[in-house]
Design an enzyme around this catalytic site. Sequence first.
Site, PDB file in Angstrom:
ATOM      1  N   ASP A  65     -96.720  20.982 -36.946  1.00  0.00           N
ATOM      2  CA  ASP A  65     -97.393  22.209 -37.917  1.00  0.00           C
ATOM      3  C   ASP A  65     -98.748  22.082 -38.545  1.00  0.00           C
ATOM      4  O   ASP A  65     -99.100  20.752 -38.439  1.00  0.00           O
ATOM      5  CB  ASP A  65     -96.236  22.483 -39.077  1.00  0.00           C
ATOM      6  CG  ASP A  65     -96.343  23.634 -39.679  1.00  0.00           C
ATOM      7  OD1 ASP A  65     -96.764  24.511 -39.024  1.00  0.00           O
ATOM      8  OD2 ASP A  65     -95.662  23.671 -40.775  1.00  0.00           O
ATOM      9  N   HIS A 103    -104.242  25.132 -31.642  1.00  0.00           N
ATOM     10  CA  HIS A 103    -103.188  24.848 -30.724  1.00  0.00           C
ATOM     11  C   HIS A 103    -103.733  24.123 -29.487  1.00  0.00           C
ATOM     12  O   HIS A 103    -102.941  23.038 -29.247  1.00  0.00           O
ATOM     13  CB  HIS A 103    -102.600  26.064 -30.216  1.00  0.00           C
ATOM     14  CG  HIS A 103    -101.719  26.864 -31.208  1.00  0.00           C
ATOM     15  ND1 HIS A 103    -101.107  26.534 -32.153  1.00  0.00           N
ATOM     16  CD2 HIS A 103    -101.947  28.223 -31.422  1.00  0.00           C
ATOM     17  CE1 HIS A 103    -100.451  27.565 -32.867  1.00  0.00           C
ATOM     18  NE2 HIS A 103    -101.007  28.489 -32.299  1.00  0.00           N
ATOM     19  N   LEU A 108     -89.862   6.504 -21.062  1.00  0.00           N
ATOM     20  CA  LEU A 108     -89.792   7.489 -22.115  1.00  0.00           C
ATOM     21  C   LEU A 108     -89.154   8.666 -21.882  1.00  0.00           C
ATOM     22  O   LEU A 108     -89.673   9.430 -20.881  1.00  0.00           O
ATOM     23  CB  LEU A 108     -91.109   7.779 -22.894  1.00  0.00           C
ATOM     24  CG  LEU A 108     -91.407   8.707 -24.136  1.00  0.00           C
ATOM     25  CD1 LEU A 108     -90.941   7.842 -25.425  1.00  0.00           C
ATOM     26  CD2 LEU A 108     -92.518   9.537 -24.222  1.00  0.00           C
TER      27      LEU A 108
HETATM   28  C1  IPE Z   1     -92.099  25.450 -37.303  1.00  0.00           C
HETATM   29  O1  IPE Z   1     -93.252  25.614 -37.741  1.00  0.00           O
HETATM   30  C2  IPE Z   1     -91.977  25.495 -35.730  1.00  0.00           C
HETATM   31  C3  IPE Z   1     -92.719  24.667 -34.798  1.00  0.00           C
HETATM   32  C4  IPE Z   1     -93.387  23.574 -35.204  1.00  0.00           C
HETATM   33  C5  IPE Z   1     -92.724  25.055 -33.584  1.00  0.00           C
HETATM   34  P1  IPE Z   1     -93.685  26.877 -38.034  1.00  0.00           P
HETATM   35  O2  IPE Z   1     -95.002  27.288 -38.661  1.00  0.00           O
HETATM   36  O3  IPE Z   1     -93.166  28.150 -37.220  1.00  0.00           O
HETATM   37  O4  IPE Z   1     -92.506  27.157 -39.528  1.00  0.00           O
HETATM   38  P2  IPE Z   1     -92.569  27.872 -40.875  1.00  0.00           P
HETATM   39  O5  IPE Z   1     -92.720  29.231 -40.462  1.00  0.00           O
HETATM   40  O6  IPE Z   1     -93.833  27.466 -41.570  1.00  0.00           O
HETATM   41  O7  IPE Z   1     -91.471  27.540 -41.459  1.00  0.00           O
HETATM   42  C1  IPE Z   2     -97.902  24.653 -35.293  1.00  0.00           C
HETATM   43  O1  IPE Z   2     -98.864  25.073 -35.902  1.00  0.00           O
HETATM   44  C2  IPE Z   2     -97.622  25.439 -34.035  1.00  0.00           C
HETATM   45  C3  IPE Z   2     -96.640  26.341 -33.965  1.00  0.00           C
HETATM   46  C4  IPE Z   2     -95.738  26.436 -34.827  1.00  0.00           C
HETATM   47  C5  IPE Z   2     -96.322  26.773 -32.431  1.00  0.00           C
HETATM   48  P1  IPE Z   2     -98.888  26.687 -36.731  1.00  0.00           P
HETATM   49  O2  IPE Z   2     -99.357  27.436 -35.704  1.00  0.00           O
HETATM   50  O3  IPE Z   2     -97.481  26.976 -37.421  1.00  0.00           O
HETATM   51  O4  IPE Z   2    -100.154  26.150 -37.932  1.00  0.00           O
HETATM   52  P2  IPE Z   2     -99.953  26.770 -39.313  1.00  0.00           P
HETATM   53  O5  IPE Z   2     -98.671  26.388 -39.958  1.00  0.00           O
HETATM   54  O6  IPE Z   2    -100.277  28.460 -39.336  1.00  0.00           O
HETATM   55  O7  IPE Z   2    -101.254  26.216 -40.017  1.00  0.00           O
HETATM   56 MG    MG Z   3     -96.842  26.816 -39.176  1.00  0.00          MG
END
Ligand code: IPE
Ligand code: IPE
Ligand code: MG
Length: 229
Positions: free
Chosen positions: A12, A29, A123
């Site tokens: 995240d 990303h 792995l």
């Molecule tokens: C959780 O992250 C999902 C992934 C890492 C794929 P999100 O960014 O979607 O989660 P919330 O919305 O903050 O809970």
């Molecule tokens: C995690 O990073 C990747 C996915 C959920 C696909 P985010 O895209 O959720 O990044 P933030 O949370 O908005 O910073």
């Molecule tokens: Mg996120």
Amino acid sequence: MKIPNHIAFIMDGNGRWAKKRGLPRTVGHKKGVEALEKVVNACIDKGVKVVSVYAFSTENWNRPKLEIDALFGMITEFTRTKLKDYTVRGIKVVFMGDTTKLPQECQNSIKTIIEKTKNNNTLTFNICLNYSGRQEILYAVNNLLSSGKQSVTEQELKQAMFSKDLPDPDIIVRSSGEMRLSNFMLYECAYSEFIFVDDLWPDFDSKTVDKILDIYQNRDRRFGAISED
Ligand code: IPE
Ligand code: IPE
Ligand code: MG
């Protein structure tokens, strides 16, 4: 040193990483994919046997189409470009989630990498795509019902889950300082150790893995029993 068998990462903070730099979220990303490679390599070096990553949740469909398309584009490219390297290095790639809803070319590259790496055993790299814990439990229950079962054992339930061939995660790590599961591995996390790291996912590397393993050394896993010392 206690080496966990299975570490699961909730990746995240990609968007915030990009925002801090005035860049589009997709750049975050992309950096996230680079971090993922570093983390997987570090886990192999440490002797971890299973790495799971939460790459796309069932709720992530609520994001703008442009971001979703970019994410699946990167996942397709990742599985294509890693195929040879992973085959040589003995990495077995598996997926959890409903991959039938993904763009066709993504499904194709997933199918290929599963097939080509299925006999590897250095792995197991488990990528959770269009995954959620509740959906996984529902999927298992519906499968069991359609086979005509009236009641099931814990073992039968496990066998019906996406995660049937994987040990439960010893550690669930979430980056970016958020302290929630966001629907990840709800059944499997029963006795996982939770480690929340403030670093955003694109900043993760082998040093972060060292830090996680250090924290794990001081956890006393009792599984409901009494500590030995
Ligand atoms: C959780 O992250 C999902 C992934 C890492 C794929 P999100 O960014 O979607 O989660 P919330 O919305 O903050 O809970
Ligand atoms: C995690 O990073 C990747 C996915 C959920 C696909 P985010 O895209 O959720 O990044 P933030 O949370 O908005 O910073
Ligand atoms: Mg996120």
